[in-house]
Design a protein around this motif. Structure first.
Motif, mmCIF file in Angstrom:
data_model
loop_
_atom_site.group_PDB
_atom_site.id
_atom_site.type_symbol
_atom_site.label_atom_id
_atom_site.label_comp_id
_atom_site.label_asym_id
_atom_site.label_seq_id
_atom_site.Cartn_x
_atom_site.Cartn_y
_atom_site.Cartn_z
ATOM 1 N N ARG A 115 0.835 -1.205 0.000
ATOM 2 C CA ARG A 115 0.000 0.000 0.000
ATOM 3 C C ARG A 115 0.872 1.258 0.000
ATOM 4 N NH1 ARG A 115 -2.654 -1.392 3.942
ATOM 5 N NH2 ARG A 115 -1.540 -0.301 5.592
ATOM 6 N N ARG A 116 1.914 1.265 0.826
ATOM 7 C CA ARG A 116 2.781 2.439 0.867
ATOM 8 C C ARG A 116 3.557 2.600 -0.436
ATOM 9 N NH1 ARG A 116 3.097 0.634 6.182
ATOM 10 N NH2 ARG A 116 5.047 -0.517 5.890
ATOM 11 N N GLN A 132 -3.827 -2.844 -9.778
ATOM 12 C CA GLN A 132 -3.717 -1.702 -8.865
ATOM 13 C C GLN A 132 -3.899 -0.398 -9.645
ATOM 14 O OE1 GLN A 132 -2.812 -2.041 -5.461
ATOM 15 N NE2 GLN A 132 -3.012 0.152 -5.098
ATOM 16 N N ASP A 134 -7.897 -2.863 -6.700
ATOM 17 C CA ASP A 134 -6.921 -3.132 -5.658
ATOM 18 C C ASP A 134 -7.551 -3.966 -4.535
ATOM 19 O OD1 ASP A 134 -8.627 -1.279 -4.568
ATOM 20 O OD2 ASP A 134 -7.145 0.336 -4.480
ATOM 21 N N GLU A 157 1.202 4.103 -2.907
ATOM 22 C CA GLU A 157 0.968 5.517 -2.629
ATOM 23 C C GLU A 157 2.152 6.369 -3.042
ATOM 24 O OE1 GLU A 157 0.134 5.425 1.512
ATOM 25 O OE2 GLU A 157 -1.945 4.739 1.261
#
Length: 530
Positions: free
Chosen positions: A343-344, A396, A401, A347
């Motif tokens: 997730r990071r 994604q 996602d 981002e």
């Protein structure tokens, strides 16, 4: 100030963890250094030992190798590692200071007082003590409220548990912050309700250790037999269920109450010498040391650490696939850690939103030691794993996602074709470029190309057909307009030069039952390949 203003005043900022300081760089301190660094946290180290940098460096090398086998999630960039000549310089900018000096209370009190005086007032201070009471250690500190015990288990970079124990002067929010700040490092902070000598884990280990010493002293078995009894039986049960959950199963359908009723009376039998302390005289010490030397002949400490790490990675990976793929115990924690890493990483990438015409970004992966076969090349199933990761990368980008999957829909792969074109070896970085060949409201046709980053050599291609599925019914369903608009924005028009030769290929029999030829498959469009 009126009551309204008082009620709307912003809450004080909770501590964050971007910079850590490790005071002491031995077995435990070095493990903390590795755990923090590999989570992307800057680490400042103070250790007066003349070879501290070498020792920490060797621990860090083991940790990097272990993480390469433990997870294929995109790890953050390593934090910056620095060594300092004074304790004060090491802790000056730290958000979390972890003390890991030898287990002598006067030494720890002295070091903790230095840390407390030099650290920022909002910095947290944890001690790696394995048994000293936090109330005794925080005695005399100017800011006792931010001090606690953070007792890990070796190796710190792989075993995720940390006992968080506050003393009489520890603020409750300090314990809460410690648990919270450890989560992004993949660790599980477990608050202990009341301080007690040796806390929870070491009290259990001490009981087992004491009984083990008696079994050796009384000549019941040698050290290798004792280790075999643990590692080939209940050690594996404990690794994934602990003690009480294991014994609940032993009680059968009637559960724990039946187990306690059936086996509880055995606690009064003279089975144990736990109330007696074995005399560790020279003769017993020599016997244990000699048996241990024989058990580990030819194995250095570093080699034993590497074997231990290999085994732990295997156990953690196995537990990650437990409970129908949801993960179990430490394996579920690893899965959650990996989800956070992904997730990071997502981002951090530029998201395909307002400007969706930049195309699909390449995916980079590194061939880890766990991916190598007996020929020294990347083993066959890892190619499919990389292609699967590339497909996830595309999903994604189009918005399908993990949150989308949890909401009830997903894309399922229904057909794949993999071509092996070159060799990938240990340490190679592979770049995967992806292309959306064609699509409709239910189907998504992808093509991936793997190249070796060092020289651009083509290693493999993968072609995949995916169906959009309603997970509740398990049937194909139209993708929503928001997903389809992203797909359309990313879909390529004409294939790049040299790419058409890889799309629509299939293996089919040629002129004889023993011969195979690679030829164009029966149709290359989504509408004719199903």
């Amino acid at each position: 100030m009126d009551a309204t203003n008082q009620n709307t005043a912003p809450a004080p900022a909770r501590p964050q963890l971007q910079r850590a300081a490790c005071i002491g760089g031995g077995v435990i301190g070095g493990g903390w250094v590795a755990r923090f660094l590999l989570a992307g946290i800057d680490v400042a180290v103070f250790d007066p030992h003349p070879e501290a940098e070498r020792i920490v460096g060797e621990v860090l090398a083991n940790a990097r190798a272990a993480y390469g086998r433990l997870t294929d999630a995109p790890l953050p960039d390593e934090g910056r590692l620095s060594f300092h000549e004074t304790l004060e310089a090491a802790v000056a900018e730290a958000d979390w200071i972890q003390e890991s000096v030898p287990e002598r209370i006067e030494l720890k009190r002295k070091v903790l007082a230095q840390i407390d005086a030099a650290a920022r007032p909002d910095a947290l201070i944890g001690s790696s003590t394995s048994g000293l009471l936090p109330s005794d250690l925080q005695e005399g500190l100017r800011h006792p409220g931010r001090f606690f015990v953070a007792h890990p288990y070796n190796p710190v970079y792989l075993l995720p548990l940390v006992e968080i124990v506050g003393g009489i002067g520890t603020a409750p929010e300090t314990v809460e912050d410690a648990v919270r700040l450890l989560e992004p490092t993949g660790m599980k902070g477990v608050p202990i309700a009341r301080e007690i000598d040796a806390f929870v884990g070491d009290r259990l280990l001490e009981a087992l250790w004491r009984e083990a010493l008696w079994l050796i002293k009384d000549g019941i078995c040698d050290v290798e037999t004792l280790d075999d009894v643990i590692r080939y039986s209940f050690g594996m049960r404990w690794a994934q269920m602990g003690l009480f959950q294991t014994y609940r199963i032993a009680g059968g359908e009637a559960g724990m109450r039946h187990f306690l009723g059936q086996f509880g009376p055995a606690l009064k039998w003279p089975w144990t010498k736990l109330t007696d302390v074995v005399d560790l005289d020279d003769q017993l010490v020599d016997r244990i040391a000699a048996q241990s030397d024989a058990q580990n002949e030819g194995l250095s400490i570093r080699r034993l650490e590497q074997i231990r790490d290999d085994n732990l990675v295997g156990i953690l990976q196995a537990l990650k696939s437990g409970d129908g793929g949801k993960g179990w115990g430490a394996g579920r924690l690893l899965a959650e850690f990996e989800a956070g890493l992904r997730r990071r990483a997502a981002e951090a990438d530029e998201k395909v939103d307002g400007d969706q015409n930049e195309g699909l970004k390449p995916l980079a992966v590194r061939v880890s030691p766990a991916w190598i076969d007996y020929n020294g090349h990347m083993t066959e199933h890892r190619y499919l794993q990389v292609l699967g990761d590339a497909t996830d990368h595309v999903l994604q980008a189009i918005g399908a996602d993990l949150a989308y999957v949890k909401a009830g829909a997903s894309y399922y792969t229904v057909e794949s074709h993999l071509r092996h074109l070159g060799e990938a070896k240990l340490g190679d970085t592979l770049t995967v470029t992806s292309r959306i060949v064609s699509f409709d409201d239910k189907r998504l046709h992808l093509f991936h190309r793997l190249t070796r980053a060092q020289d651009g050599a083509e290693v493999a291609t993968g072609e995949h057909m995916l169906l959009h599925v309603d997970r509740a019914s398990g049937k194909a369903s139209p993708a929503p307009a928001a997903i389809l608009s992203r797909v359309a924005a990313l879909a390529s028009g004409d294939a790049p030069d040299g790419e058409d030769d890889g799309i629509g290929r299939a293996i089919r029999p040629a002129a004889g039952p023993d011969r195979m030829a690679l030829a164009q498959g029966p149709g290359a469009t989504p509408s004719t390949r199903r």
